[in-house]
Scaffold this active site. Structure first.
Site, PDB file in Angstrom:
ATOM      1  N   ASP A  94      -9.164   3.756  -1.719  1.00  0.00           N
ATOM      2  CA  ASP A  94     -10.089   4.037  -0.468  1.00  0.00           C
ATOM      3  C   ASP A  94     -11.397   4.737  -0.992  1.00  0.00           C
ATOM      4  O   ASP A  94     -11.693   6.184  -0.953  1.00  0.00           O
ATOM      5  CB  ASP A  94      -9.260   5.138   0.461  1.00  0.00           C
ATOM      6  CG  ASP A  94      -8.160   4.405   1.092  1.00  0.00           C
ATOM      7  OD1 ASP A  94      -7.902   3.130   0.660  1.00  0.00           O
ATOM      8  OD2 ASP A  94      -7.134   4.994   1.297  1.00  0.00           O
ATOM      9  N   ASP A 144       0.937  -1.222   0.115  1.00  0.00           N
ATOM     10  CA  ASP A 144      -0.049  -0.126  -0.092  1.00  0.00           C
ATOM     11  C   ASP A 144       0.922   1.292   0.071  1.00  0.00           C
ATOM     12  O   ASP A 144       2.088   1.057   0.167  1.00  0.00           O
ATOM     13  CB  ASP A 144      -0.898  -0.063   1.313  1.00  0.00           C
ATOM     14  CG  ASP A 144      -1.955   0.798   1.169  1.00  0.00           C
ATOM     15  OD1 ASP A 144      -2.401   1.660   0.267  1.00  0.00           O
ATOM     16  OD2 ASP A 144      -2.738   0.959   2.245  1.00  0.00           O
TER      17      ASP A 144
END
Ligand SMILES: *[C@@H]1O[C@H](CO)[C@@H](O)[C@H](O)[C@H]1NC(C)=O
Ligand SMILES: *[C@@H]1O[C@H](CO)[C@@H](O)[C@H](O)[C@H]1NC(C)=O
Ligand SMILES: *[C@@H]1O[C@H](CO)[C@@H](O)[C@H](O)[C@H]1NC(C)=O
Ligand SMILES: *[C@@H]1O[C@H](CO)[C@@H](O)[C@H](O)[C@H]1NC(C)=O
Length: 952
Positions: free
Chosen positions: A624, A548
């Site tokens: 997200d 990430d």
């Protein structure tokens, strides 16, 4: 995950809760190079080809290009490539410093083919590559590229080319009173005095680099006007200073696509699949960024960038791959927006009404390096792109199954509970994920020993249920003198550096952090060692990796990333390589996991950031998102864009990362999510628990049905991924991929094709009772609802009633889809299970499909240990034959059932014949209510070739 709200230290984010802090990200106007490139006047190109300099070898034409305004010379190379591609490469003839050429995105050296010079006159040269050709015009400089005889791409037709040559920084003139702050006034930036206290590094830089007022020397730099731009030699954005030691170095070029109705690609944006005109808006931006709570219908950058763009019209598909890793902006104008490009249309085609899309690519640095993809069919074009950037290796099958994630599962008991509950509620699950909290203080490659005292036990418990673990490893390294990794990196000089050679320090999850320089092969080698099972204690070969924050995300950096004037291995500025940072990072992780198993097991890696070629190393997700209907809707177009841009293995967080989904949204998200290749539920730390059993029983039951449907289709997904690996075909496809002339479908992006046999419509509106479905095939192709086998397709657009229980999904007539109907707790448990074939005969009584089988986990398939079967239904016979006779794999799976939809009339029995078994009678049963003929228990091993004969 993005920024954690509780980090009060990042004050400006906290004040922006609930909407994207737009002003933290640049507009084109705030980016000096974009501003300069966008201002170039149409039709006034200063560039001329000097045809008298032409030379060539077998594959490449070399010719010089001259800018008459600046007097600068360039080298143009125009190369013929195999698989119907051309490549155009332009660099300065004698640049002051080397200019960056992108590494790592291409799979190999593209294979060249023979370039024939067809004609050379005083004004142009025409060349051919097989059936395709190109004409290079000298003055004004323009390149027309033809697919067959059809002009599909015209380069610099609008004269927007700009190639800023490297130059010395002009000596500043003595300061004149009242004149000193010119750059800041015109730059619309905040004055340097308003520097944030946090930003030590910026202050440091500004001390070293006094902002000076540049006075122009027109005789040294005539022509391109870059010096007149106050952002050319330094640039401020908010409280960040970019030193720009190399000055202006932008490149830009325009591409027109005559005949195209839409353009597609250039992910990642939370926008429609068919790209929009930017005439009245910002250009599409490609600059990998961690955009907190991103909004949809935006051209703003997101986490990844793939600079490939496709143009499609009824007659042809083509594309360009802009091989550049710097910040890039793309303007798009379509003939459909008024008559803006009418003059070009007239010029190009001689007819006024022909559709056309014009695009303009603008990058901050590097060279011009463009691949022309000449189709002519959509699938050809996608495959051409895969020829140069590669395809994903076959994913281990567990990674195509269902993943349960959360930020965070608290401890090892929590993990055990989740796994147990999946069994208790009879829900299949393959993978549990651990986010950053599993670590000891965000120090990657360590465990929080209080919460996870026995990670090995935890992993083995999962493995005993056929499940895997994925743990997160991020690229920021905690600056902690008790952390071995920080000490190793500091001692060996492994961190990304400031211009003065000091280690760069930013702010991320662990607090003060530095960043390993993955562009350095020595650093990659060191990093690969960290994954060794003896080094990363508590992991086994059943632990896989999530990368990430690899844009990279730097909470206190400009636009939440690294300053562009940092220096990487080889002396390249971050500016040059920014968009491949995530790619290089996952490449290192891939090599690490490959090495960890001695090259025997297929790695699984999930990455948030990506570039062209990332498909070779990692799956991606759309970052997200949020628990709202709009984010559910956008997941289809976002993954569709990625899929045609080489990255098939895409998914969106099911349920939405931020906020809490209500039941109906949760259900719809599962129903849509099972049709995206990567299928994971994930949520933010501040959301409520949302495992399926935390909802009521009705919801739980519907989610269970969705999961079972996904698992039953795993053989089909697996076969599609194998075909993607072999020929580059995207797994998800837009309708026009297979129905290229149906212009009604060109802008449809709430329906996807999975392979060429399954059509899915997403349902993304609350309380809706019917949805319009477009059935491709112009009334001539029948589509069958996968459960009821109800027939559609006679009309192109049909309102389909929907209940909460399912969304519209159809299988095409003429297809054979392999499935496994005995769904178990994990895909591993289903490995030896028997197959069911769903055959849908078309009007001619034909159907066809493929089935790929191997051990589902290792690289043995690369040594011929697999079965690739052609399933064909024709003349009342269903046959299975090996497509690759030399390959073989000993499967224990057998054929359990064949369902023939729309079967020939009056069939009473069937026989099966194979070499091993000879001939045997089979039982058949016809169900008139759904028009399905079922052949039960053929019982043959899938490794045999066989024929089933239907007898009336
Ligand atoms: C090519 O032509 C240009 C003018 O058109 C001239 O200035 C140049 O010297 C020529 N170059 C060669 C190699 O003949
Ligand atoms: C022709 O030039 C290209 C580009 O420099 C090079 O890659 C290629 O190997 C050359 N081909 C031959 C046959 O020399
Ligand atoms: C401008 O640059 C040229 C070439 O480098 C130099 O000869 C000249 O003196 C410079 N003029 C001024 C005003 O600085
Ligand atoms: C593993 O499973 C055993 C048996 O169910 C259980 O006693 C143990 O606590 C589990 N270990 C971990 C670390 O979850």
């Amino acid at each position: 995950m993005a920024l954690y709200l509780r980090l009060g230290i990042i004050i400006f984010f906290v004040s922006m809760v609930g909407s994207v802090p737009r002003e933290n990200f640049k507009t084109c106007e705030q980016s000096s190079f974009c501003r300069r490139c966008r201002k170039v006047e149409h039709g006034k190109t200063a560039y001329n080809l000097l045809l008298n300099t032409t030379t060539q070898n077998d594959s490449t034409l070399y010719v010089e290009l001259y800018n008459k305004d600046t007097g600068v010379y360039y080298n143009v190379e125009f190369t013929a490539l195999k698989h119907d591609l051309f490549r155009l490469h332009i660099n300065e003839k004698s640049p002051l410093y080397p200019r960056y050429e992108v590494e790592y995105a291409l799979q190999d050296h593209p294979q060249v083919s023979q370039l024939i010079v067809v004609e050379k006159t005083a004004t142009y040269i025409s060349v051919a590559n097989g059936k395709n050709k190109a004409i290079l015009y000298a003055s004004p400089f323009k390149i027309d590229v033809y697919s067959g005889n059809q002009l599909v791409i015209s380069t610099n037709a609008r004269g927007l080319m700009r190639f800023e040559h490297l130059r010395h920084k002009p000596e500043p003139k003595p300061e004149q009173p009242g004149h000193a702050d010119q750059s800041e006034q015109t730059d619309q930036s905040e004055p340097a005095e308003q520097l944030d206290q946090q930003d030590q590094t910026v202050q440091q830089d500004q001390k070293n680099e006094k902002i000076e007022n540049v006075e122009l020397n027109d005789s040294e730099f005539p022509g391109d006007g870059a010096e007149n731009d106050p952002g050319a030699w330094e640039e401020n954005f908010k409280n960040h200073h970019d030193a720009k030691p190399y000055g202006p170095e932008a490149i830009a070029l325009d591409f027109s696509f005559p005949g195209a109705e839409h353009v597609y690609g250039i992910p990642e944006h939370a926008d429609s699949f068919a790209l929009k005109s930017t005439k009245q808006s910002e250009p599409y931006r490609l600059y990998n960024l961690d955009v907190f709570e991103y909004e949809i219908n935006e051209r703003m950058s997101l986490y990844g960038a793939v600079p490939v763009l496709y143009a499609h019209g009824k007659k042809a598909t083509s594309g360009i791959f802009w091989h550049n890793a710097a910040e890039t902006w793309i303007d798009i104008v379509s003939s459909a927006d008024n008559n803006v490009v009418q003059s070009i249309v007239n010029f190009v085609s001689g007819t006024a009404k022909k559709p056309q899309v014009d695009t303009h690519f603008m990058s901050e640095s590097g060279v011009i390096d463009v691949f022309f993809l000449l189709g002519p069919q959509p699938m050809d074009t996608f495959q051409q792109y895969a020829q140069i950037t590669g395809s994903a290796h076959l994913p281990p099958i567990f990674s195509l199954a269902y993943h349960q994630s959360r930020w965070n599962y608290n401890d090892q008991e929590d993990v055990q509970q989740i796994s147990d509950n999946y069994d208790k509620y009879d829900l299949p699950l393959d993978v549990i994920w651990l986010d950053i909290e599993y670590t000891d203080g965000k120090k990657y490659f360590t465990w929080d020993e209080r919460k996870f005292p026995n990670p090995l036990d935890m992993v083995r418990n999962l493995t005993s249920k056929g499940r895997k673990l994925v743990v997160i490893i991020d690229p920021h390294i905690k600056r902690d003198s008790n952390y071995f990794l920080h000490n190793d990196a500091t001692d060996n000089g492994y961190y990304v550096k400031h211009r003065d050679g000091k280690d760069y320090e930013g702010w991320c999850w662990p607090g003060a952090s530095s960043y390993l320089d993955f562009f350095d092969p020595t650093v990659r080698k060191y990093y690969m060692g960290l994954y060794d099972l003896s080094k990363f204690k508590g992991t086994t070969s059943d632990v896989h990796i999530w990368n990430d924050m690899n844009e990279p995300s730097v909470f206190n950096g400009p636009e939440v990333t690294m300053p562009k004037d940092l220096v990487h291995y080889g002396g390249w500025e971050h500016r040059d390589v920014h968009n491949i940072n995530g790619l290089v990072y996952t490449m290192a992780t891939y090599d690490a996991l490959f090495m960890r198993s001695g090259g025997t097991l297929r790695p699984f890696i999930l990455s948030r950031s990506f570039f062209a070629g990332s498909q070779r190393f990692a799956a991606v997700w759309t970052g997200d998102n949020a628990a709202d209907w709009e984010h559910l809707r956008i997941s289809f177009p976002m993954c569709l864009s990625l899929s045609i841009s080489g990255i098939s293995f895409c998914g969106a967080d099911v349920g939405g990362f931020f906020k809490n989904p209500e039941s109906e949204l949760f259900i719809r998200w599962y129903q849509a999510g099972i049709w995206l290749p990567f299928f994971r539920q994930h949520s933010h730390i501040e959301t409520k628990r949302r495992e399926p059993w935390t909802f009521n029983n009705d919801v739980l039951n519907i989610v269970r049905e969705s999961l079972r449907l996904r698992y039953s289709f795993l053989p089909y997904w697996y076969t599609l991924f194998r075909e993607h690996e072999v020929n580059g075909s995207p797994v998800l496809r837009p309708i026009w991929a297979h129905y290229p002339t149906e212009s009604e479908s060109f802008a449809i992006d709430d329906q996807i094709l999975v392979g060429d046999a399954i059509l899915v419509k997403s349902v993304y509106q609350q309380s809706i009772t019917e949805v319009p479905v477009y059935f491709p095939g112009e009334g001539k192709v029948a589509w069958y609802e996968i459960e009821t086998m109800e027939k559609y397709g006679a009309a192109s657009l049909v309102q389909i009633p929907v209940t909460l229980h399912k969304i519209p999904v159809f299988q095409r007539e003429g297809s054979i889809v392999p499935r496994k109907m005995r769904v178990r707790r994990s895909s591993v448990a289903m490995k030896n299970d028997p197959y069911t074939l769903v055959v849908i005969a078309n009007q001619q009584g034909l159907a066809m499909g493929n089935l790929y089988i191997d051990d589902e986990a290792s690289f043995e398939y690369r040594h011929g240990k697999y079965l690739y079967l052609r399933l064909l239904f024709k003349n009342n016979k269903l046959t299975s034959t090996m497509l690759q006779k030399l390959a073989n794999y000993n499967t224990r799976s057998w054929l359990e059932r064949v369902n023939i939809v729309n079967p020939p009339k009056g069939i009473t029995k069937a026989t099966i014949y194979s070499k091993a078994l000879g001939k045997a009678d089979l039982e058949v049963k016809y169900n008139p209510s759904n028009n399905v003929l079922t052949i039960r228990k053929p019982g043959i091993n899938m490794g045999e070739e066989w024929i089933i004969d239907l007898i009336a």
